[in-house]
Design an enzyme around this catalytic site. Structure first.
Site, PDB file in Angstrom:
ATOM      1  N   SER A  44       4.304   4.355  -2.430  1.00 55.64           N
ATOM      2  CA  SER A  44       5.142   3.511  -3.199  1.00 55.64           C
ATOM      3  C   SER A  44       5.331   2.189  -2.390  1.00 55.64           C
ATOM      4  O   SER A  44       5.657   1.038  -2.971  1.00 55.64           O
ATOM      5  CB  SER A  44       6.582   4.186  -3.251  1.00 55.64           C
ATOM      6  OG  SER A  44       7.700   3.485  -3.163  1.00 55.64           O
ATOM      7  N   ALA A  82       2.707  -0.298  -3.157  1.00 59.76           N
ATOM      8  CA  ALA A  82       2.881  -0.842  -4.342  1.00 59.76           C
ATOM      9  C   ALA A  82       3.805  -1.834  -4.516  1.00 59.76           C
ATOM     10  O   ALA A  82       3.539  -2.795  -5.138  1.00 59.76           O
ATOM     11  CB  ALA A  82       2.742   0.411  -5.384  1.00 59.76           C
ATOM     12  N   ASP A 102      -3.810   2.612   2.294  1.00 54.38           N
ATOM     13  CA  ASP A 102      -2.846   2.599   1.084  1.00 54.38           C
ATOM     14  C   ASP A 102      -2.850   1.078   0.471  1.00 54.38           C
ATOM     15  O   ASP A 102      -2.984   1.208  -0.851  1.00 54.38           O
ATOM     16  CB  ASP A 102      -1.651   2.794   1.660  1.00 54.38           C
ATOM     17  CG  ASP A 102      -1.239   4.344   1.922  1.00 54.38           C
ATOM     18  OD1 ASP A 102      -2.310   4.883   2.170  1.00 54.38           O
ATOM     19  OD2 ASP A 102      -0.128   4.674   1.941  1.00 54.38           O
TER      20      ASP A 102
HETATM   21  C1  MEV Z   1      -0.675   7.928   4.274  1.00 52.54           C
HETATM   22  O1  MEV Z   1      -0.971   7.604   2.838  1.00 52.54           O
HETATM   23  C2  MEV Z   1      -2.155   8.165   4.963  1.00 52.54           C
HETATM   24  C3  MEV Z   1      -2.067   8.342   6.225  1.00 52.54           C
HETATM   25  O2  MEV Z   1      -3.338   8.630   6.738  1.00 52.54           O
HETATM   26  C4  MEV Z   1      -1.620   7.257   7.327  1.00 52.54           C
HETATM   27  C5  MEV Z   1      -2.408   6.112   7.128  1.00 52.54           C
HETATM   28  O3  MEV Z   1      -3.728   6.091   6.826  1.00 52.54           O
HETATM   29  O4  MEV Z   1      -1.853   4.929   7.493  1.00 52.54           O
HETATM   30  C6  MEV Z   1      -1.168   9.726   6.654  1.00 52.54           C
END
Ligand code: MEV
Length: 306
Positions: A95, A98, A139
């Site tokens: 979220s 995005a 992300d």
């Molecule tokens: C979060 O969507 C993914 C994690 O691996 C954290 C990151 O990659 O920054 C938990």
């Protein structure tokens, strides 16, 4: 004048947490679940409104707008931007990234400009650091480029061609969990039990590597088995919860190829890979098992312009 920028939610298909330590991971965009930033002209200094957050905690939004303006060489701007998002917060669906990406696009468009994805990605990554402390960058990358990505920290982005569209059921445990906290948990575990933790992270990375070929071959059965194995390894890192485990079991009993938690864990969502003809059955089973929400997403089909 009104104009809008948007960006999708994401799921981590393989490799969350291990990706923070340099192992590969795979993430997919969810084109139908999006954040929007809608601009309306006004003669007032630029303001950003969000229905999700009270003004006191809206700093990352102001920071994103400020740094985008600075990047574009603009000192001050006027107007009003309203953030709207269908993506649940603190649920592992990206979220924050995005919302930042949608906002960056809109700030550029209100000035008659368009940001290159590479520039937007770098800007959103800076804001991810405010949200998460030490993000891997996966992300922001998947959300900005809106393509399946095979991601290794600090390496050039590698986009994946899926052999066939994937049918994923995404189910929300209803429990909020902060990625910043689960990432910190793994850091502590690694300090306390370095050998065991590193061995698990390495195995997770190996699964992501293996999954890459299966995605390119389109073998859903193998992919599903890898997802379930990935979930077991995340459990071994204490990143699951009884609610998430219950949802994974419910999806498997209803005939999913595989299922796992997705994102930071300890709350948020699970994802289940299904044959499209079984998705309604799996969704129903997940809701009966206590999911707060469950929806199906077909990944690998053409998306609209963000
Ligand atoms: C979060 O969507 C993914 C994690 O691996 C954290 C990151 O990659 O920054 C938990």
């Amino acid at each position: 004048m009104t104009l809008t920028g948007s960006a999708p939610a994401k799921v981590i298909l393989f490799g969350e947490h291990a990706v923070v330590y340099g192992f590969p991971a795979i993430a997919l965009p969810l084109a139908d679940l999006r954040a929007y930033a809608e601009y309306q002209s006004s003669d007032q200094p630029l303001s950003i409104m969000s229905e999700h957050k009270p003004p006191a905690s809206s700093d990352p939004l102001a920071a994103m707008a400020r740094q985008t303006l600075r990047f574009l060489g603009v000192g001050q701007a006027r107007g009003r931007i309203q953030i709207r998002s269908d993506i649940p917060v603190a649920s592992g669906l990206g979220s924050g990234a995005a919302v930042s990406a949608a906002l960056g696009r809109t700030v550029a468009r209100m000035l008659g400009r368009e940001l290159a994805n590479a520039d937007l990605n770098a800007l959103v990554y800076e804001i991810e650091k405010l949200h998460h402390g030490t993000p891997s960058g996966i992300d922001n990358s998947v959300v900005v480029y809106e393509k399946p990505v095979y991601f290794v920290k600090d390496r050039r982005l590698d986009f994946l061609d899926l052999a066939t569209p994937l049918s994923l059921v995404v189910a929300d445990s209803g429990d909020a969990a902060l990625t910043r906290e689960t990432v910190a948990h793994v850091r502590v575990l690694r300090a306390k039990q370095p050998e065991r933790t590193n061995a698990i992270l390495r195995q997770i990375g190996g699964i992501a590597e293996c999954a890459r070929s299966q995605l390119e071959l389109g073998d859903s059965r193998q992919l599903g088995a890898l997802m379930t194995r990935n979930h077991e390894l995340l459990r071994a890192l204490e990143l699951s919860s009884p609610a998430l485990d219950g949802l994974v079991e419910a999806a498997m009993s209803a005939g999913a190829y595989g299922a796992k938690l997705s994102g930071g864990g300890r709350g948020g969502n699970i994802i289940a890979l299904v044959d499209a003809r079984r998705s309604a059955k799996v969704r129903g089973a997940l809701l009966r098992a206590g999911a707060a929400r469950a929806f199906t997403s077909a990944i690998g089909e053409k998306a609209a312009k963000p």
